[in-house]
Design a protein around this motif. Structure first.
Motif, PDB file in Angstrom:
ATOM      1  N   ASP A   1     -11.097  80.635  42.348  1.00  0.00           N
ATOM      2  CA  ASP A   1     -10.286  81.839  42.315  1.00  0.00           C
ATOM      3  C   ASP A   1      -9.928  82.564  43.797  1.00  0.00           C
ATOM      4  OD1 ASP A   1     -10.287  81.851  39.697  1.00  0.00           O
ATOM      5  OD2 ASP A   1     -11.973  82.987  39.164  1.00  0.00           O
TER       6      ASP A   1
ATOM      7  N   GLY B   1      -5.698  82.713  36.359  1.00  0.00           N
ATOM      8  CA  GLY B   1      -5.351  81.997  35.005  1.00  0.00           C
ATOM      9  C   GLY B   1      -3.983  81.945  34.778  1.00  0.00           C
TER      10      GLY B   1
ATOM     11  N   TRP C   1      -3.721  84.587  31.944  1.00  0.00           N
ATOM     12  CA  TRP C   1      -4.456  84.396  30.671  1.00  0.00           C
ATOM     13  C   TRP C   1      -5.557  83.128  30.972  1.00  0.00           C
ATOM     14  CZ3 TRP C   1      -2.567  88.115  28.380  1.00  0.00           C
ATOM     15  CH2 TRP C   1      -1.173  88.156  28.275  1.00  0.00           C
ATOM     16  N   ARG C   2      -6.713  83.880  31.116  1.00  0.00           N
ATOM     17  CA  ARG C   2      -8.021  82.982  31.445  1.00  0.00           C
ATOM     18  C   ARG C   2      -8.453  82.318  30.577  1.00  0.00           C
ATOM     19  NH1 ARG C   2      -9.931  85.766  36.326  1.00  0.00           N
ATOM     20  NH2 ARG C   2     -11.195  83.720  36.432  1.00  0.00           N
ATOM     21  N   ASN C   3      -9.093  80.983  30.871  1.00  0.00           N
ATOM     22  CA  ASN C   3      -9.820  80.261  29.936  1.00  0.00           C
ATOM     23  C   ASN C   3     -10.921  80.653  29.370  1.00  0.00           C
ATOM     24  OD1 ASN C   3      -8.079  77.990  30.536  1.00  0.00           O
ATOM     25  ND2 ASN C   3      -9.265  77.099  31.970  1.00  0.00           N
TER      26      ASN C   3
ATOM     27  N   ASN D   1     -10.759  82.846  27.011  1.00  0.00           N
ATOM     28  CA  ASN D   1     -10.320  84.211  26.519  1.00  0.00           C
ATOM     29  C   ASN D   1      -9.431  84.354  25.106  1.00  0.00           C
ATOM     30  OD1 ASN D   1     -11.786  85.361  28.654  1.00  0.00           O
ATOM     31  ND2 ASN D   1      -9.920  86.377  29.591  1.00  0.00           N
TER      32      ASN D   1
ATOM     33  N   PRO E   1      -7.026  79.728  27.211  1.00  0.00           N
ATOM     34  CA  PRO E   1      -6.832  80.849  26.466  1.00  0.00           C
ATOM     35  C   PRO E   1      -6.298  80.806  25.152  1.00  0.00           C
ATOM     36  CG  PRO E   1      -5.313  80.210  28.236  1.00  0.00           C
ATOM     37  CD  PRO E   1      -6.254  79.139  28.160  1.00  0.00           C
TER      38      PRO E   1
END
Length: 470
Positions: A192, A203, A218-220, A222, A372
Motif C-alpha cells: 500500500d 484498491g 475497492w479493496r479485496n 470488502n 471486492p
C-alpha cells in the motif's frame, strides 16, 4: 440422541453403498485406533484434533462412542486417561459395546505417544470426507431419477450438501500464529505504501478522486453496498465503476438482473459518445453519430468484462460462477445489480432471512476469493415521504443484515443533482465525496467539464486518464 440418529443414518447409508457396489468405503481403522489411543495418553491431545475431526469422522461405531466419551470428559474439565474414559463409557452403558476394559487398554498400547496425532487426525478426516462425498453423490443420484423433484431444487440441494462437506473440511483450519499474521500484514502495508508513493490507490480506483481518498478504492475482501431509490442512477454508476475497473486491467463480473446486457451496453455507449441516452435507447441515431459509436464500440469491446443477465440466478449460482471465473483468472471485481433481485437458496424462508442469507454469502465470497464485491440495493419507500431525502442506514430495504455484512455502504440520492454519501466505512472515512454527473447520469467525473465539447473532442481512451467520464 439427535447426534446418534444422524450417525446411524450415515452408517446405514454407507452400508447400503457397500452392498450396492461390493466395495468397502474409504477408511483407516488402524489410524483411528492410533488417534483414540493418543487421546488417552496425551493431556492436550484433544485440543490438537478438535478442529480437525469430530465424532462422525470415525468409521467404526465403537470408535465414535469412545470419542464421544472423551468429548464429554473434556467438557466436564476432567483429565482424559484410561481410567476416566473407562468410567465414562461404563456410566453410559457402552463399555461392553466398545469391547470392554481390555479393548480400551489395547488402544492405549497402539501408540507410544501422541506426537503424530494431528497428522493421523487429518487422515481420519480425509477418509470421512471421501465417505461423505460418496454418500452425498448417491443421494443426489437417487433424487435425479425422481421426476417429481424440481431441477432447481435438485441443484440447490446438491450445492447445499457439497458446501456442507466443504465447510467440514475448511473448519479444520486451526488458525495462524501471530508472527505469520504480522508478516502478512507488513507485506500488505508495504504494498500500500508503494502504491501511495506512486499516486495510486491501494484498491481498484473508483475513478473519482474524493471517493478514492475516502475508501482507498475497492479493496479485496470488502463487500460494498451502493443503495438508492429507483431512477437516481445506481445502475449507471455501477456501469461507470465496471468500465473504470476494466480500464485498469481488472476482470469485472457484472450481474445485471434487471436489464439485458445489450441494454446496459447502450447506456455505456451514451456516456462514451455523449449521444442522448433516450436517442440510443430508441434508435434515433443520425448518420454523423456512427463514427462516434464505432470508435466507442471498438474501445469497449476490448475491456475485460463478463456480462450475465440471467434473471433466474440464485445466490449459490453467483458464488459458484465467481469461484470458477476466479480460478480461471477472469474475476477481480464482482458487481451485482441488484441485491433484491437475487434469488435465495432457501425459497421458503421469510424475506428478511433470505436477504440476510444472500448478503452473508456475498461477504463470504469476497473473503474466500479475495476480491471486492459491489452489490446494488434498493432503499425503502418511506424516504420519499420525508422532507429530507438524504438516506440513512435505517433506509436500507428489507434487512438489517445489509448494514451488518457490508464493509462500505454508499448512498446515491438526488438533492439539486446526484450526490454521494458514505454512511459506513470500516477502513476509511465517512462523508460526502464531491463529484459531478451529467443530467442523464451517464457521465461521471471529479468536476464539471469546462465546456460541453470538452469530452467530445477527446479520444475515448484518454478520457479516464484526464479525470473525465470513463
Amino acid at each position: 440422541m439427535v447426534a446418534n440418529k444422524k450417525q446411524n443414518n450415515q452408517q446405514q447409508s454407507i452400508e447400503q453403498i457397500n452392498a450396492q457396489y461390493g466395495k468397502l468405503p474409504p477408511q483407516a481403522i488402524e489410524v483411528e485406533e492410533a488417534v483414540i489411543g493418543a487421546l488417552m495418553l496425551e493431556r492436550d491431545a484433544f485440543q490438537m484434533v478438535s478442529g480437525i475431526i469430530d465424532t462422525t469422522s470415525f468409521y467404526k461405531d465403537e470408535h465414535q462412542k469412545i470419542f464421544e466419551a472423551v468429548k464429554s470428559i473434556v467438557e466436564k474439565e476432567k483429565p482424559v486417561d484410561l481410567m476416566t474414559v473407562t468410567i465414562e463409557l461404563k456410566n453410559r452403558n457402552q463399555l461392553e459395546e466398545v469391547g470392554g476394559p481390555m479393548e480400551i487398554t489395547r488402544l492405549t498400547r497402539r501408540v507410544a505417544s501422541g506426537a503424530h496425532i494431528e497428522f493421523h487426525a487429518r487422515i481420519v478426516a480425509q477418509k470421512f470426507i471421501q465417505r461423505e462425498l460418496i454418500r452425498v453423490s448417491t443421494e443426489i443420484q437417487t433424487m435425479s431419477y425422481d421426476d417429481m423433484v424440481d431441477v432447481e431444487d435438485l441443484l440447490s440441494e446438491a450445492r447445499s450438501k457439497l458446501n456442507g462437506i466443504e465447510n467440514t473440511f475448511t473448519s479444520a483450519n486451526p488458525g495462524k500464529n501471530m508472527d505469520i499474521v504480522a508478516k502478512e500484514a507488513l507485506i500488505d502495508l508495504e504494498a500500500d505504501v508503494k502504491l501511495n508513493k506512486e499516486g495510486s490507490t491501494p484498491g481498484i480506483s473508483t475513478g473519482l478522486r474524493e471517493l478514492d481518498e475516502s475508501t482507498g478504492g475497492w479493496r479485496n475482501t470488502n463487500l460494498i453496498t451502493i443503495a438508492a431509490r429507483p431512477g437516481v442512477g445506481k445502475t449507471s454508476f455501477a456501469l461507470f465503476q465496471a468500465v473504470t475497473a476494466a480500464r485498469q486491467g481488472n476482470w469485472v463480473n457484472f450481474y445485471g438482473l434487471e436489464m439485458k446486457s445489450t441494454d446496459l451496453f447502450r447506456i455505456l455507449l451514451s456516456g462514451e459518445t455523449d449521444i442522448a441516452r433516450s436517442d440510443i435507447r430508441d434508435g434515433k441515431i443520425e448518420d454523423y453519430h456512427w463514427e462516434k459509436i464505432n470508435i466507442a464500440v471498438g474501445e469497449l469491446e476490448k475491456l475485460p468484462i463478463l456480462w450475465n443477465d440471467d434473471p433466474d440466478l440464485n445466490v449459490n449460482q453467483i458464488v459458484a460462477n465467481t469461484r470458477r471465473n476466479k480460478k480461471a483468472g477472469r474475476c477481480d471485481l464482482v458487481i451485482i445489480d441488484y441485491l433484491q433481485l437475487v434469488n435465495p437458496a432457501d425459497k421458503k424462508a421469510i424475506r428478511e432471512q433470505q436477504i440476510a442469507e444472500i448478503t452473508r454469502k456475498f461477504k463470504q465470497m469476497a473473503l474466500r476469493e479475495n476480491i471486492p464485491v459491489i452489490e446494488l440495493s434498493q432503499l425503502n419507500r418511506d424516504i420519499d415521504k420525508r422532507t429530507d431525502k438524504e438516506p440513512t442506514l435505517s433506509d436500507l430495504r428489507e434487512s438489517g443484515a445489509i448494514e451488518q455484512d457490508s464493509d462500505v455502504v454508499i448512498f446515491l440520492y438526488d438533492k439539486d443533482g446526484i450526490k454521494l454519501k458514505i454512511s459506513k466505512n470500516r477502513r476509511g472515512k465517512k462523508g460526502h465525496p464531491d463529484f459531478w454527473a451529467n443530467e442523464e447520469k451517464t457521465i461521471f467525473a471529479d468536476s464539471e467539464p469546462l465546456s460541453a465539447d470538452y469530452f467530445k473532442n477527446l479520444p475515448v481512451n484518454e478520457r479516464f486518464e484526464k479525470d473525465g467520464p470513463f
